[in-house]
Design a protein around this motif. Structure first.
Motif, PDB file in Angstrom:
ATOM      1  N   THR A  54       1.017  -1.559  -0.030  1.00 35.66           N
ATOM      2  CA  THR A  54       0.020  -0.095   0.230  1.00 35.66           C
ATOM      3  C   THR A  54       0.966   1.289  -0.039  1.00 35.66           C
ATOM      4  N   GLY A  92       1.997  -0.005  -4.604  1.00 37.84           N
ATOM      5  CA  GLY A  92       0.143  -0.111  -4.921  1.00 37.84           C
ATOM      6  C   GLY A  92      -0.139   1.345  -6.098  1.00 37.84           C
ATOM      7  N   PRO A  93      -0.516   2.590  -5.349  1.00 38.78           N
ATOM      8  CA  PRO A  93      -1.074   3.521  -6.901  1.00 38.78           C
ATOM      9  C   PRO A  93       0.876   3.936  -7.195  1.00 38.78           C
ATOM     10  N   THR A 109       0.582   2.881 -10.997  1.00 42.30           N
ATOM     11  CA  THR A 109      -0.092   4.100 -11.618  1.00 42.30           C
ATOM     12  C   THR A 109       0.766   4.953 -11.991  1.00 42.30           C
ATOM     13  N   HIS A 110       0.932   5.529 -11.045  1.00 42.12           N
ATOM     14  CA  HIS A 110       1.707   7.079 -11.506  1.00 42.12           C
ATOM     15  C   HIS A 110       3.303   6.699 -12.232  1.00 42.12           C
ATOM     16  N   LYS A 164       1.538   6.174 -16.359  1.00 41.07           N
ATOM     17  CA  LYS A 164       1.056   7.459 -16.217  1.00 41.07           C
ATOM     18  C   LYS A 164       2.431   8.460 -17.258  1.00 41.07           C
ATOM     19  N   ASN A 217      -7.287   5.569 -18.468  1.00 41.66           N
ATOM     20  CA  ASN A 217      -7.532   5.391 -16.608  1.00 41.66           C
ATOM     21  C   ASN A 217      -7.124   4.162 -15.882  1.00 41.66           C
ATOM     22  N   LEU A 218      -6.105   3.714 -15.601  1.00 37.57           N
ATOM     23  CA  LEU A 218      -6.035   2.428 -15.176  1.00 37.57           C
ATOM     24  C   LEU A 218      -5.279   1.722 -14.046  1.00 37.57           C
ATOM     25  N   ASP A 219      -6.490   1.412 -12.962  1.00 41.40           N
ATOM     26  CA  ASP A 219      -4.871   0.775 -11.631  1.00 41.40           C
ATOM     27  C   ASP A 219      -4.484  -0.109 -12.171  1.00 41.40           C
ATOM     28  N   ALA A 220      -3.999  -0.317 -10.840  1.00 36.71           N
ATOM     29  CA  ALA A 220      -2.804  -1.177 -11.101  1.00 36.71           C
ATOM     30  C   ALA A 220      -2.666  -2.769 -11.108  1.00 36.71           C
ATOM     31  N   GLN A 277      -5.256  -3.894 -13.353  1.00 40.79           N
ATOM     32  CA  GLN A 277      -5.611  -3.527 -14.900  1.00 40.79           C
ATOM     33  C   GLN A 277      -4.389  -3.137 -15.603  1.00 40.79           C
ATOM     34  N   CYS A 326       2.306  -0.952 -20.605  1.00 43.87           N
ATOM     35  CA  CYS A 326       1.717  -1.405 -19.279  1.00 43.87           C
ATOM     36  C   CYS A 326       3.201  -2.459 -18.890  1.00 43.87           C
TER      37      CYS A 326
END
Length: 330
Positions: free
Chosen positions: A150, A205-206, A209-210, A213, A225-228, A230, A243
């Protein structure tokens, strides 16, 4: 003669308390031959079922009412300051002294989850974990632990000839360093969104995504607009080149971070990587440039070159660490 009868061992009540679950167990013995704690009466409760940690522990103790432990160590996913413990995600708060009196304990320690990981490190089972980088561990030297989840946690088991203790740290908030041109380009992009690009900005986790991008911007592609989860799924299926590049970069770059922390901690006893993310990226990590980037430290490359790195996939780490914390302080 049984292990229990051969040595007097006062049972240690241990807990692993997180936002989702509260796990409790009793450590009933220490097997010196195997260098392992014997864990019994392991029980897990959903944290959300209880209004406080006291309530959760009372429920657990009711399941082992024939045993009255007098010493306990709790590993918690939250800050501990001046004897006050805050479990932010649950809204639980307690005073260590009041908790100790409430349960009539002679000894109580409360440590955070990465301190527990550090305490556990000498007691891990090599057969249950994965060698990322082989090396020669100095059995008397410091051990470093780190991992993205996290957030990003890091700690060090400090070993001297006479004692061991754990150095907790905020290693996740160290400024993230660039080693090559791609790193530099990614940090330039990350700075547009983040005032301070720390290790945790990327390695959490976040953070995935950073990094995705930033990677899209560097490659001149419009980010989705994808999360970890995905990003990982699209990378592993081969459907998204950005990815895939993101996860490869994650594994390469964390090698440099691990090498930095190994140097800072003097971790000639080895570096252990845990957390919730890397065990799920095991094959990618092993195929990455992690080892190369871990060792590339200029005039200190020989130093980092001898340090073994282990990916910890073993269960019960916080419980083992909680046991070790008390076992070593007797």
């Amino acid at each position: 003669m049984s292990l229990h009868a051969s040595t007097k061992f006062d049972p240690i009540l241990v807990a692993d308390v997180g936002g989702t679950n509260a796990r409790f167990a009793l450590i009933t013995a220490f097997d010196e031959a195997k260098n392992q704690f014997i864990i019994e009466h392991n029980n897990t409760f959903p944290s959300a079922d209880f209004g406080s940690l006291e309530n959760a522990l009372e429920r657990y103790l009711s399941t082992i009412s024939h045993i009255k432990p007098k010493r306990a160590c709790l590993a918690v996913a939250g800050p501990i300051k001046a004897g006050q413990v805050h479990l932010t995600n649950l809204g639980w708060h307690f005073s260590v002294n009041e908790f100790k009196q409430h349960f009539n304990l002679e000894k109580l320690d409360v440590i955070n989850d990465f301190a527990a990981f550090a305490y556990a490190s000498p007691y891990l089972d090599p057969l249950q974990n994965v060698t990322v980088k082989s090396g020669q561990a100095d059995e008397n030297a410091n051990i470093g632990v780190m991992g993205p989840g996290t957030g990003f946690g890091a700690a060090c088991l400090v070993r001297t000839a006479h004692s061991t203790s754990v150095l907790s740290s905020e290693g996740g908030h160290i400024s993230l360093a660039a080693v090559n041109e791609l790193d530099t380009a990614l940090i330039t992009e990350l700075r547009k969104e983040h005032q301070h690009v720390s290790v945790e900005t990327v390695f959490s986790g976040p953070g995935i995504t950073h990094l995705y991008k930033a990677m899209a911007a560097v490659k001149g592609v419009t980010a989705r607009n994808l999360d970890a989860a995905q990003i990982s799924s699209l990378a592993n299926s081969g459907e998204c080149e950005v990815c895939d590049a993101t996860l490869n970069q994650f594994c390469d770059w964390i090698g440099s971070v691990a090498g930095d922390l190994a140097l800072a901690y003097g971790a000639l006893g080895g570096l252990f990587i845990g957390g919730g993310i890397l065990p799920r990226m095991q094959s990618r990590l092993l195929e990455s440039r992690f080892v190369e980037r871990f060792s590339q430290k200029g005039i200190m490359s020989q130093y980092t070159g001898q340090i073994p790195v282990t990916l910890v996939t073993q269960d019960n780490i916080p419980l083992i660490g909680a046991a070790a914390c008390l076992h070593n302080s007797k």
